[in-house]
Design a protein around this motif. Structure first.
Motif, mmCIF file in Angstrom:
data_model
loop_
_atom_site.group_PDB
_atom_site.id
_atom_site.type_symbol
_atom_site.label_atom_id
_atom_site.label_comp_id
_atom_site.label_asym_id
_atom_site.label_seq_id
_atom_site.Cartn_x
_atom_site.Cartn_y
_atom_site.Cartn_z
ATOM 1 N N ASN A 168 0.809 -1.223 0.000
ATOM 2 C CA ASN A 168 0.000 0.000 0.000
ATOM 3 C C ASN A 168 0.841 1.272 0.000
ATOM 4 N N LYS A 169 2.166 1.115 0.062
ATOM 5 C CA LYS A 169 3.091 2.250 0.059
ATOM 6 C C LYS A 169 2.763 3.247 1.176
ATOM 7 N N ALA A 170 2.717 2.734 2.388
ATOM 8 C CA ALA A 170 2.499 3.613 3.534
ATOM 9 C C ALA A 170 3.722 4.506 3.708
ATOM 10 N N PRO A 171 3.537 5.836 3.757
ATOM 11 C CA PRO A 171 4.693 6.738 3.852
ATOM 12 C C PRO A 171 5.230 6.824 5.280
ATOM 13 N N GLY A 172 6.517 7.109 5.377
ATOM 14 C CA GLY A 172 7.148 7.276 6.680
ATOM 15 C C GLY A 172 8.520 7.914 6.521
ATOM 16 N N ILE A 173 9.142 8.231 7.647
ATOM 17 C CA ILE A 173 10.470 8.845 7.663
ATOM 18 C C ILE A 173 11.394 7.967 8.512
ATOM 19 N N ILE A 174 12.562 7.645 7.950
ATOM 20 C CA ILE A 174 13.529 6.796 8.652
ATOM 21 C C ILE A 174 14.244 7.588 9.754
ATOM 22 N N HIS A 175 14.343 6.943 10.933
ATOM 23 C CA HIS A 175 15.107 7.481 12.053
ATOM 24 C C HIS A 175 15.945 6.350 12.649
ATOM 25 N N ALA A 185 10.696 3.653 11.401
ATOM 26 C CA ALA A 185 9.963 4.524 10.485
ATOM 27 C C ALA A 185 8.880 5.236 11.287
ATOM 28 N N LYS A 186 8.958 6.567 11.340
ATOM 29 C CA LYS A 186 8.009 7.349 12.129
ATOM 30 C C LYS A 186 7.010 8.061 11.217
ATOM 31 N N TYR A 187 5.958 8.614 11.857
ATOM 32 C CA TYR A 187 4.942 9.449 11.202
ATOM 33 C C TYR A 187 4.158 8.685 10.134
ATOM 34 N N LYS A 214 15.743 -0.688 -1.958
ATOM 35 C CA LYS A 214 15.375 -1.459 -0.770
ATOM 36 C C LYS A 214 16.074 -0.919 0.472
ATOM 37 N N VAL A 215 15.330 -0.902 1.578
ATOM 38 C CA VAL A 215 15.855 -0.441 2.864
ATOM 39 C C VAL A 215 15.938 -1.582 3.866
ATOM 40 N N GLY A 216 14.848 -2.334 4.022
ATOM 41 C CA GLY A 216 14.830 -3.437 4.978
ATOM 42 C C GLY A 216 13.438 -4.036 5.095
ATOM 43 N N LYS A 217 13.187 -4.751 6.215
ATOM 44 C CA LYS A 217 11.888 -5.369 6.461
ATOM 45 C C LYS A 217 11.367 -4.999 7.845
ATOM 46 N N VAL A 218 10.037 -4.899 7.940
ATOM 47 C CA VAL A 218 9.391 -4.558 9.207
ATOM 48 C C VAL A 218 9.432 -5.773 10.130
ATOM 49 N N ILE A 219 9.879 -5.555 11.387
ATOM 50 C CA ILE A 219 9.921 -6.655 12.358
ATOM 51 C C ILE A 219 8.946 -6.426 13.520
ATOM 52 N N SER A 220 8.485 -5.186 13.720
ATOM 53 C CA SER A 220 7.476 -4.921 14.749
ATOM 54 C C SER A 220 6.809 -3.586 14.462
ATOM 55 N N ILE A 231 9.412 -0.763 13.392
ATOM 56 C CA ILE A 231 10.818 -1.091 13.585
ATOM 57 C C ILE A 231 11.273 -1.925 12.394
ATOM 58 N N ILE A 232 12.406 -1.545 11.815
ATOM 59 C CA ILE A 232 12.876 -2.138 10.561
ATOM 60 C C ILE A 232 14.273 -2.702 10.758
#
Length: 277
Positions: A168-175, A185-187, A214-220, A231-232
């Motif tokens: 779904n391409k949920a937007p976020g900002i990496i921290h 990924a916040k916000y 590619k950045v990574g995968k969601v773990i939580s 959390i990625i």
């Protein structure tokens, strides 16, 4: 008795001399022959292995250089493919852009107590933010500090760039997370459905990266009142890298696209047929 033993010993020596037994024994049981053969075989083996090692070292260096060039071409291919896919989804493009991907080496750490900040062998004069790429993965950003290129790698508290999560391409900002091992990924808007295992890619909305890296995968996932965080676990192993690719997006002049006007020929014909008063 002693005379008889002396006679037998004299007889044996005489027969040995007549039949050259001492030469036969020397030829077949000389211990130095075995030592000599072992020495020659060892020297030849070592020389062969040494030549093979240096040949392999030269070949490895050549293959590494070729591999770096191929990685550059692959990144350019992925970038071009993403641009073409995005072009099919739109009818006009208000901006024309070009991209640069440069290979650069790590010079040193900025501070010895923080491995996520490194100096790059790259000239950096403007204040634009560039993307750092490790193989096929997003690895951080590059900023200008006193005319030098400073890379803030994944895990650094000031390394931020925009991403998409899942189908779904949920937007976020990496921290960075506190342990600097993972990313957060916040916000992320609360109405987007994200789940563990979703793949995270760069969005390209901040002009730091192109879309699809590619950045990574969601773990939580942590849900709050009106937003959510993910959390990625990142793909790029930035602390082990001694070289990176740096991505730069260059904005060109705007291209004006003329609007198409479709005439209603039927109305024109009807208006012509109407009698004038």
């Amino acid at each position: 008795m002693n005379k008889f033993l002396f006679f037998l010993l004299f007889l044996a020596v005489t027969l040995g001399y007549l039949f050259d037994l001492d030469q036969v024994i020397a030829r077949n049981f000389n211990p130095f022959n075995g030592i000599k053969q072992f020495y020659v075989e060892t020297i030849v083996s070592v020389q062969t292995k040494t030549e093979r090692y240096f040949n392999q070292t030269t070949q490895i260096e050549s293959l590494q250089k070729e591999n770096e060039e191929l990685k550059n071409y692959k990144l350019q291919y992925l970038n071009s493919k993403n641009k073409l896919d995005n072009l099919l989804d739109t009818l006009d493009a208000p901006n024309s852009t070009t991209e640069q991907i440069k290979f650069t080496r790590v010079l040193s750490y900025v501070n010895f107590d923080n491995f996520t900040k490194v100096w790059l062998d790259l000239e950096k004069k403007d204040n634009s933010i560039l993307g750092v790429i490790s193989q096929e993965f997003a690895a951080g950003i590059v900023v200008n500090q006193d005319g030098k290129a400073k890379a803030l790698l994944n895990g650094n508290e000031k390394c931020n760039y925009s991403i998409f999560i899942g189908e779904n391409k949920a937007p976020g900002i990496i921290h960075a997370t506190k342990d600097r091992q993972n990313l957060v990924a916040k916000y992320i808007p609360i109405w987007f459905d994200i789940k563990e295992g979703d793949e995270v890619i760069t969005s390209g909305m901040d002009n730091i990266f192109f879309e699809g890296l590619k950045v990574g995968k969601v773990i939580s996932i942590k849900k709050k009142q009106d937003i959510q965080e993910a959390i990625i676990t990142p793909y790029a192993k930035v602390l082990k890298q001694k070289s990176f690719f740096v991505y730069k997006k260059i904005q060109n002049k705007k291209i004006k696209v003329k609007n198409l006007v479709i005439k209603d020929t039927k109305k024109e014909e009807d208006s012509k047929k109407k009698p004038t008063k």
